[in-house]
Enzyme design. Structure first.
Site, short mmCIF file in Angstrom:
data_model
loop_
_atom_site.label_atom_id
_atom_site.label_comp_id
_atom_site.label_asym_id
_atom_site.label_seq_id
_atom_site.Cartn_x
_atom_site.Cartn_y
_atom_site.Cartn_z
N ILE A 1 1.31 -0.37 -5.49
CA ILE A 1 0.71 -0.38 -4.14
C ILE A 1 0.29 -1.81 -3.82
O ILE A 1 -0.53 -2.39 -4.54
CB ILE A 1 -0.59 0.48 -4.09
CG1 ILE A 1 -0.35 1.90 -4.59
CG2 ILE A 1 -1.17 0.49 -2.67
CD1 ILE A 1 -1.65 2.73 -4.70
N HIS A 2 0.84 -2.37 -2.76
CA HIS A 2 0.32 -3.68 -2.34
C HIS A 2 0.45 -3.92 -0.84
O HIS A 2 -0.03 -4.96 -0.35
CB HIS A 2 1.02 -4.81 -3.09
CG HIS A 2 2.41 -5.08 -2.59
ND1 HIS A 2 3.48 -4.34 -2.97
CD2 HIS A 2 2.88 -6.00 -1.72
CE1 HIS A 2 4.58 -4.80 -2.39
NE2 HIS A 2 4.24 -5.81 -1.61
N ARG A 3 1.10 -3.03 -0.12
CA ARG A 3 1.35 -3.25 1.31
C ARG A 3 0.03 -3.38 2.06
O ARG A 3 -0.93 -2.65 1.76
CB ARG A 3 2.10 -2.01 1.77
CG ARG A 3 3.11 -2.05 2.83
CD ARG A 3 4.02 -3.17 2.90
NE ARG A 3 5.06 -3.20 1.91
CZ ARG A 3 5.75 -4.30 1.60
NH1 ARG A 3 5.49 -5.45 2.18
NH2 ARG A 3 6.71 -4.25 0.72
#
Ligand code: UD1
Ligand code: UDP
Length: 379
Positions: free
Chosen positions: A216-218
């Site tokens: 998860i990094h968006r």
């Protein structure tokens, strides 16, 4: 021909490694010494686990210029890159500037070059999410329209550019070329180096067991602590009901967690969600190959799940890699916990045969195709 490559963020090191390798083998095979690549690292990513590990594992040459820009707001970061790239381009006088993907480093490289009347070549041109709230979408659209050579990974990318009037009837110099995807080349070539490698230490106890690999990094998932908290609760529930979830945590996400007690508390209570440091490329390949399913909001990881024969569930409301959805290997779940759980269960119960995957991303020689086009263009 002298070309100047601009990289700065994790996925760009992996993409640039592919073309850079093709350059080095061409230079080794030729005697005229006319081909030269100048590598510029903007410094957008700087932790060893986000940058140096990729240079080491993928044999990327030491950058000729390291701009040391670091983190900042979009304007501050992109502006600092622009200023420093301008100086380097003026000093190096390349025939063309090569940029990759859709980060702030991509846009800065393209804009700095175009303003100096240096042609731009864009690798991974034509990708669109049609979501203008994504910084990456703005970077892509602008970079494509600043570029002279547009290297497209897929037919969809070609069609997206056509819909925006590229190639342009009145700008004969603009060329749209379908090359295949350099990330597929990377998965084949550098992936072979991961053969026989064990799972990294953060995966202790999972050897021979099913697990889900999550990333998860968006921005849309990590800017808001409430949104991230809901995703983490969803991952923990999936871990509890289905199988353990292992999550290499991107520094952006880690920083948000450090700032919010509620997020720290979700993580410290989690029994079935295991957080690990960001992985190097080879460890990531091993994790992707061993995972039962990949759960991500990353662009590159969606494709790598496919390359390594794993189903993917995407925690976003759209994707640029639409052919994976059509082929049935990826599902867009959105970011609601129930929807993610349903999508994961559905994909775990769907039989997907890696031997019957359609050839969506080229033949594994996109890097060579890009280099050949660059060399032919310079003649
Ligand atoms: C960037 C790209 C995104 C890409 C991602 C790949 C933009 C707008 N976004 O997002 O398209 O998918 O890289 O991973 O260019 N940080 C560190 N150490 C680092 C790097 C970052 O701690 O080495 C932290 C900093 O707090 C920083 C934050 O992560 O502010 C975000 O980094 P940034 O490069 O701005 O964006 P990414 O989220 O990494
Ligand atoms: N990656 C990695 N270690 C990790 C997470 C990702 O090496 O812990 C690699 C992954 O294998 C892929 C690339 O980074 O090649 C994808 O980058 P990221 O998800 O950061 O960005 P995006 O592709 O979304 O732009």
């Amino acid at each position: 021909m002298k070309f100047l490559t601009v990289v700065g963020a994790r996925p760009q090191f992996i993409k640039a490694a592919v073309v850079s390798r093709a350059v080095r083998s061409r230079i080794a095979a030729s005697t005229d010494g006319s081909l030269r690549e100048v590598l510029v690292h903007t410094g957008q990513h700087y932790d060893a686990s986000m940058s140096q590990v990729f240079f080491d594992e993928l044999d990327i040459p030491k950058p000729d210029h390291h701009l040391g820009v670091g983190s900042g707001s979009h304007g501050a970061q992109t502006g600092a890159m622009l200023e420093r790239l301008e100086s380097v381009i003026l000093q190096e006088k390349p025939d063309i500037v090569l940029v990759y993907g859709d980060t702030n480093s991509t846009l800065a490289g393209a804009l700095a070059a175009a303003k100096l009347h240096v042609p731009v070549a864009h690798v991974e041109a034509g990708l669109r999410s049609f979501n203008r709230r994504m910084p990456e979408e703005l970077n892509r659209v602008m970079t494509d329209h600043l570029s002279t050579l547009l290297f497209c990974p897929t037919q969809t990318a070609i069609e997206n550019l056509r819909a925006e009037g590229l190639p342009h009837a009145r700008r004969a110099e603009v060329n749209v070329i379908r090359t295949g995807d350099v990330m597929f080349d990377a998965a084949l070539f550098y992936g072979a180096r991961a053969d026989g490698r064990p799972l990294p230490s953060g995966f202790n106890g999972l050897h021979g067991k099913d697990f889900i690999l999550a990333t998860i990094h968006r921005a849309e998932n990590t800017d808001d602590p409430v949104a991230l908290g809901r995703l983490l609760e969803a991952l923990e529930q999936i871990g509890e009901r289905l199988m353990p979830v292992v999550w290499p945590v991107h520094p952006r996400t880690r920083h948000l967690m450090e700032r919010h007690e509620t997020l720290r508390s979700i993580c410290s209570r989690a029994q079935h969600l295991r957080m690990v440091e960001p992985l190097g490329y080879l460890d990531m390949v091993v994790a992707e190959r061993r995972a039962r399913l990949v759960l991500t909001d990353s662009g590159g990881v969606q494709k790598e799940a496919f390359f390594h024969g794993k189903p993917c569930v995407t925690m976003r409301t759209e994707t640029e890699w639409v052919e994976l959805i059509d082929a049935g290997w990826n599902v867009i779940a959105g970011t609601e916990p129930e929807a993610i759980m349903t999508a994961v269960e559905k994909m775990l119960n769907t039989y997907l045969d890696p031997a019957k995957q359609p050839p969506l991303y080229g033949d594994g020689h996109a890097g060579e195709a890009i280099l050949e086009t660059l060399v032919a263009w310079a003649k």
